[in-house]
Motif scaffolding. Structure first.
Motif, PDB file in Angstrom:
ATOM      1  N   ASN A  32       0.846  -1.202   0.000  1.00  0.00           N
ATOM      2  CA  ASN A  32       0.000   0.000   0.000  1.00  0.00           C
ATOM      3  C   ASN A  32       0.874   1.241   0.000  1.00  0.00           C
ATOM      4  N   ALA A  33       0.261   2.354  -0.427  1.00  0.00           N
ATOM      5  CA  ALA A  33       0.975   3.629  -0.528  1.00  0.00           C
ATOM      6  C   ALA A  33       0.004   4.750  -0.203  1.00  0.00           C
ATOM      7  N   MET A  34       0.478   5.738   0.551  1.00  0.00           N
ATOM      8  CA  MET A  34      -0.338   6.937   0.813  1.00  0.00           C
ATOM      9  C   MET A  34       0.558   8.171   0.727  1.00  0.00           C
ATOM     10  N   PHE A  58      -5.542   3.330   6.145  1.00  0.00           N
ATOM     11  CA  PHE A  58      -5.261   1.893   6.040  1.00  0.00           C
ATOM     12  C   PHE A  58      -3.763   1.650   6.224  1.00  0.00           C
ATOM     13  N   ILE A  82       1.068  11.389  -6.331  1.00  0.00           N
ATOM     14  CA  ILE A  82       0.906  11.752  -4.916  1.00  0.00           C
ATOM     15  C   ILE A  82      -0.571  12.050  -4.636  1.00  0.00           C
ATOM     16  N   ARG A  91      -7.935   0.278   1.222  1.00  0.00           N
ATOM     17  CA  ARG A  91      -9.065  -0.587   1.615  1.00  0.00           C
ATOM     18  C   ARG A  91      -9.965  -0.867   0.416  1.00  0.00           C
TER      19      ARG A  91
HETATM   20  C1  LIG Z   1      -0.414  15.972  -0.453  1.00  0.00           C
HETATM   21  C2  LIG Z   1      -1.042  15.110   0.602  1.00  0.00           C
HETATM   22  C3  LIG Z   1      -0.409  14.978   1.825  1.00  0.00           C
HETATM   23  C4  LIG Z   1      -0.956  14.153   2.817  1.00  0.00           C
HETATM   24  N1  LIG Z   1      -0.313  14.050   4.009  1.00  0.00           N
HETATM   25  C5  LIG Z   1      -0.798  13.217   4.961  1.00  0.00           C
HETATM   26  C6  LIG Z   1      -0.089  13.041   6.183  1.00  0.00           C
HETATM   27  O1  LIG Z   1       0.999  13.584   6.401  1.00  0.00           O
HETATM   28  N2  LIG Z   1      -0.646  12.210   7.112  1.00  0.00           N
HETATM   29  C7  LIG Z   1      -1.844  11.572   6.912  1.00  0.00           C
HETATM   30  O2  LIG Z   1      -2.316  10.844   7.799  1.00  0.00           O
HETATM   31  N3  LIG Z   1      -2.520  11.714   5.748  1.00  0.00           N
HETATM   32  C8  LIG Z   1      -2.017  12.502   4.763  1.00  0.00           C
HETATM   33  N4  LIG Z   1      -2.662  12.616   3.567  1.00  0.00           N
HETATM   34  C9  LIG Z   1      -3.897  11.842   3.343  1.00  0.00           C
HETATM   35  C10 LIG Z   1      -3.642  10.374   2.932  1.00  0.00           C
HETATM   36  O3  LIG Z   1      -2.625  10.255   1.974  1.00  0.00           O
HETATM   37  C11 LIG Z   1      -4.967   9.805   2.369  1.00  0.00           C
HETATM   38  O4  LIG Z   1      -5.959   9.842   3.357  1.00  0.00           O
HETATM   39  C12 LIG Z   1      -4.847   8.412   1.784  1.00  0.00           C
HETATM   40  O5  LIG Z   1      -6.014   8.183   1.021  1.00  0.00           O
HETATM   41  C13 LIG Z   1      -4.713   7.309   2.822  1.00  0.00           C
HETATM   42  O6  LIG Z   1      -4.671   6.074   2.146  1.00  0.00           O
HETATM   43  P1  LIG Z   1      -4.809   4.666   2.877  1.00  0.00           P
HETATM   44  O7  LIG Z   1      -6.182   4.615   3.487  1.00  0.00           O
HETATM   45  O8  LIG Z   1      -4.608   3.673   1.766  1.00  0.00           O
HETATM   46  O9  LIG Z   1      -3.733   4.616   3.907  1.00  0.00           O
HETATM   47  C14 LIG Z   1      -2.157  13.445   2.564  1.00  0.00           C
HETATM   48  C15 LIG Z   1      -2.795  13.577   1.327  1.00  0.00           C
HETATM   49  C16 LIG Z   1      -2.249  14.398   0.351  1.00  0.00           C
HETATM   50  C17 LIG Z   1      -2.930  14.515  -0.988  1.00  0.00           C
END
Ligand SMILES: Cc1cc2nc3c(=O)[nH]c(=O)nc-3n(C[C@H](O)[C@H](O)[C@H](O)COP(=O)(O)O)c2cc1C
Length: 192
Positions: A32-34, A58, A82, A91
């Motif tokens: 996974n990647a966020m 997630f 990004i 999820r």
């Molecule tokens: C530019 C950007 C920066 C983000 N920075 C954070 C962060 O530092 N911490 C965080 O919890 N979510 C951050 N997010 C939100 C998560 O990347 C986002 O909720 C993601 O869908 C989580 O995916 P996951 O449910 O697969 O983990 C950021 C989103 C963007 C677009």
């Protein structure tokens, strides 16, 4: 210019721009990647890095399971990726497949290293602690990967060759202006 003063923080965007990274993890047989913009170096020796992650992500669930995570530093050409991994949840399905993310082999962990990153840290989870509505996730950097030709001899990013993706808040991205670099030696300036 007079400052506006207020209790609290309003839109909470005053600390941007920040380098936007992609945090990766492999657990439960899944990659996974966020997107993560709230991250920081914590210690040089041993090398320790931290990321602030909401318990709703997630990715956090997977990091707590795998006890490791990757921090991928992306060039501005990858800003769309990004926004994509930051706008969807693992999820709902495999983001690597959905967004065509190409990965490379890690050295010390099982975290996905993104081919398009100009640098990446592999971290072993050391600690995590809740602060407000986020969890501060702390990891020892066990291995790093970087595109040597994009850095100077002093391991400073060469802005002639690569622009890091900077997040400005409010879904806006920008790049640093490379012709504004100034060398201000702290030893000289500390003595002024
Ligand atoms: C530019 C950007 C920066 C983000 N920075 C954070 C962060 O530092 N911490 C965080 O919890 N979510 C951050 N997010 C939100 C998560 O990347 C986002 O909720 C993601 O869908 C989580 O995916 P996951 O449910 O697969 O983990 C950021 C989103 C963007 C677009």
């Amino acid at each position: 210019m007079a400052k506006v003063s207020m209790a609290g923080v309003g839109e909470f965007c005053h600390h941007y721009p920040r380098v936007a990274t992609i945090v990766t993890v492999h657990a439960k047989g899944k990659d996974n990647a966020m997107a993560a913009a709230w991250h920081s170096a914590i210690s040089i020796n041993p090398p320790i890095y931290g990321v602030s992650i909401s318990p709703r992500r997630f990715t956090l669930e997977l990091i707590l399971e795998a006890k490791e995570f990757g921090v991928n530093f992306m060039p501005t050409e990858q800003a769309e990726l990004i926004a994509s991994v930051g706008g969807s949840s693992g999820r709902e399905g495999d983001k690597f497949q959905r967004f065509g993310i190409v990965k490379e082999k890690p050295l010390k962990t099982s975290v996905p290293i993104l081919k398009d990153a100009y640098a990446c840290y592999e971290c072993r989870l050391m600690d995590h602690k809740t602060y407000g509505d986020h969890v501060w996730v702390v990891g020892e950097i066990l291995a790093s990967h970087f595109e040597k030709e994009l850095f100077t001899g002093k391991q400073v990013l060469n802005l002639e060759r690569v622009s890091p993706a900077l997040y400005l808040g409010a879904e806006l991205y920008t790049i640093p202006a490379k012709d504004t670099i100034r060398h201000l030696d702290r030893k000289v300036y500390g003595k002024r």
